[in-house]
Design a protein around this motif. Structure first.
Motif, PDB file in Angstrom:
ATOM      1  N   SER A  35      35.331  46.687  39.297  1.00 35.81           N
ATOM      2  CA  SER A  35      35.955  46.924  37.981  1.00 35.81           C
ATOM      3  C   SER A  35      37.241  46.146  37.761  1.00 35.81           C
ATOM      4  O   SER A  35      37.911  46.348  36.746  1.00 35.81           O
ATOM      5  N   ALA A  36      37.588  45.207  38.650  1.00 33.65           N
ATOM      6  CA  ALA A  36      38.821  44.438  38.463  1.00 33.65           C
ATOM      7  C   ALA A  36      38.791  43.629  37.179  1.00 33.65           C
ATOM      8  O   ALA A  36      39.832  43.425  36.535  1.00 33.65           O
ATOM      9  N   TYR A  92      39.939  49.731  44.878  1.00 35.31           N
ATOM     10  CA  TYR A  92      41.404  49.686  44.991  1.00 35.31           C
ATOM     11  C   TYR A  92      41.991  50.784  44.114  1.00 35.31           C
ATOM     12  O   TYR A  92      41.961  50.682  42.886  1.00 35.31           O
ATOM     13  N   PRO A  93      42.520  51.848  44.714  1.00 37.60           N
ATOM     14  CA  PRO A  93      43.025  52.975  43.917  1.00 37.60           C
ATOM     15  C   PRO A  93      44.185  52.605  43.007  1.00 37.60           C
ATOM     16  O   PRO A  93      44.341  53.181  41.930  1.00 37.60           O
ATOM     17  N   GLY A  94      45.001  51.635  43.430  1.00 37.41           N
ATOM     18  CA  GLY A  94      46.130  51.231  42.603  1.00 37.41           C
ATOM     19  C   GLY A  94      45.712  50.698  41.249  1.00 37.41           C
ATOM     20  O   GLY A  94      46.480  50.754  40.278  1.00 37.41           O
ATOM     21  N   LEU A  95      44.505  50.185  41.158  1.00 35.34           N
ATOM     22  CA  LEU A  95      43.992  49.638  39.899  1.00 35.34           C
ATOM     23  C   LEU A  95      43.931  50.727  38.835  1.00 35.34           C
ATOM     24  O   LEU A  95      44.411  50.549  37.703  1.00 35.34           O
ATOM     25  N   PRO A 149      45.469  41.937  33.288  1.00 38.07           N
ATOM     26  CA  PRO A 149      46.089  41.201  34.391  1.00 38.07           C
ATOM     27  C   PRO A 149      47.460  41.727  34.747  1.00 38.07           C
ATOM     28  O   PRO A 149      48.260  42.065  33.874  1.00 38.07           O
ATOM     29  N   SER A 150      47.695  41.846  36.059  1.00 39.34           N
ATOM     30  CA  SER A 150      48.983  42.341  36.553  1.00 39.34           C
ATOM     31  C   SER A 150      49.857  41.153  36.923  1.00 39.34           C
ATOM     32  O   SER A 150      49.489  40.329  37.731  1.00 39.34           O
ATOM     33  N   HIS A 151      51.038  41.107  36.338  1.00 40.67           N
ATOM     34  CA  HIS A 151      51.960  40.015  36.612  1.00 40.67           C
ATOM     35  C   HIS A 151      53.132  40.474  37.439  1.00 40.67           C
ATOM     36  O   HIS A 151      54.087  39.729  37.635  1.00 40.67           O
ATOM     37  N   GLY A 152      53.078  41.721  37.881  1.00 38.04           N
ATOM     38  CA  GLY A 152      54.200  42.260  38.631  1.00 38.04           C
ATOM     39  C   GLY A 152      54.153  41.845  40.076  1.00 38.04           C
ATOM     40  O   GLY A 152      53.197  41.341  40.580  1.00 38.04           O
ATOM     41  N   ASP A 159      43.070  38.878  42.653  1.00 35.40           N
ATOM     42  CA  ASP A 159      44.269  39.629  43.020  1.00 35.40           C
ATOM     43  C   ASP A 159      45.174  39.907  41.821  1.00 35.40           C
ATOM     44  O   ASP A 159      45.737  40.998  41.693  1.00 35.40           O
ATOM     45  N   ARG A 160      45.335  38.906  40.950  1.00 38.16           N
ATOM     46  CA  ARG A 160      46.204  39.129  39.790  1.00 38.16           C
ATOM     47  C   ARG A 160      45.590  40.145  38.832  1.00 38.16           C
ATOM     48  O   ARG A 160      46.291  40.987  38.275  1.00 38.16           O
ATOM     49  N   LEU A 161      44.298  40.077  38.640  1.00 41.96           N
ATOM     50  CA  LEU A 161      43.633  41.058  37.784  1.00 41.96           C
ATOM     51  C   LEU A 161      43.811  42.477  38.311  1.00 41.96           C
ATOM     52  O   LEU A 161      44.105  43.403  37.562  1.00 41.96           O
TER      53      LEU A 161
END
Length: 281
Positions: free
Chosen positions: A272-273, A170-173, A278-281, A120-122
């Motif tokens: 592809s995650a 996941y399109p947001g990625l 990494p997303s920390h938001g 999830d964080r990635l």
């Protein structure tokens, strides 16, 4: 083995309707380009199930979680085998899911209410147990039984028809990679702003230029480009973003389709995650 002729990207809705359908982007890969052939709209879950079950050869990226966090499953005492867990989950009502997950969250400290999957964080993705904003827990509840019934292959979690390969996308990625945290869509007509329209245009332009880590260029007609930018809900664009992820997976090929060897077979993985920052938001 060459990539199957058809690539699919799916923007899923757990309660589809004529106003808010499930959107499929259908295309193919050619010499490093992902070509959008057409968009297809499905107004009901049975129509989606019927489409999944049709004979064909495709690799698809579906914007719907394929699994629950292991921490959640183990704490609830549910089966830890993927298929047994999903069949147990499918047997619950949405009300039972909401009550069970709310009780789980209420027993946990502030700031750590939800259990997360390993990636999830990635990916910057919402917890798959979240039942509001967005209701991804209900999306899983609606979609996975149809995927199982159709007998499609779910790499890393469930063996099925090798000609119909379904991957969690996941399109947001990709969107965040291209425009950061700018908002590009809303189902609220009051939020159909020029800023969001410009953001959609920037995403499309960047996809056509191949400016993602996936190394693929999106090929659109002028009419398709205009339609993706004009769709303020972002559903069509999200389907196309998932199709690009499916295109990358198809080039990686079987048996892993680009998924890491160490993924948790209960939780699954967003395609592809592991290439993302990494997303920390």
């Amino acid at each position: 083995m060459s990539a199957p002729a058809t690539l699919v990207g799916c923007d899923f809705s757990s309660s589809p309707s004529r106003r808010k359908p499930i959107v499929l982007a259908l295309g193919h890969e050619r010499q490093g380009r992902v070509v959008l052939d057409r968009l297809q709209h499905l107004d009901t879950l049975p129509a989606f199930g019927h489409w999944l079950g049709e004979p064909g050869s495709w690799v698809g990226g579906f914007d719907v979680p394929f699994g629950l966090p292991r921490e959640l499953v183990e704490q609830l005492g549910w089966p830890t085998g993927w298929e047994a867990c999903m069949r147990h989950y499918a047997g619950l009502t949405r009300e039972q899911i909401r009550a069970t997950f709310a009780a789980f969250c209420d027993a946990r400290p502030a700031g750590n209410k939800f259990a997360h999957r390993a990636f999830d964080r990635l990916a910057g993705s919402s917890p798959s147990m979240k039942w509001v904003n967005p209701p991804v827990a209900y999306m899983l509840h609606a979609a996975v039984p149809l995927l199982l019934a159709a007998g499609v292959d779910l790499p890393g979690v469930h063996v099925g028809d090798p000609d119909r390969v379904a991957l969690e996308a996941y399109p947001g990625l990709l969107a965040r990679e291209l425009i950061g945290r700018r908002s590009y869509k809303s189902d609220d007509r009051g939020k159909h702003t020029p800023e969001r329209l410009i953001a959609r245009k920037d995403i499309v332009t960047a996809l056509e230029a191949g400016q993602t880590r996936l190394g693929l260029r999106l090929k659109l007609s002028h009419a398709q480009r205009d339609a993706l930018v004009a769709d303020a809900s972002g559903d069509a664009l999200d389907a196309v973003l998932c199709m690009v992820q499916a295109g990358w997976a198809a080039l990686q090929g079987p048996p892993r389709w680009g998924l890491p060897a160490a993924l948790d077979p209960l939780e699954g993985w967003i395609v592809s995650a592991d290439l993302a920052v990494p997303s920390h938001g």
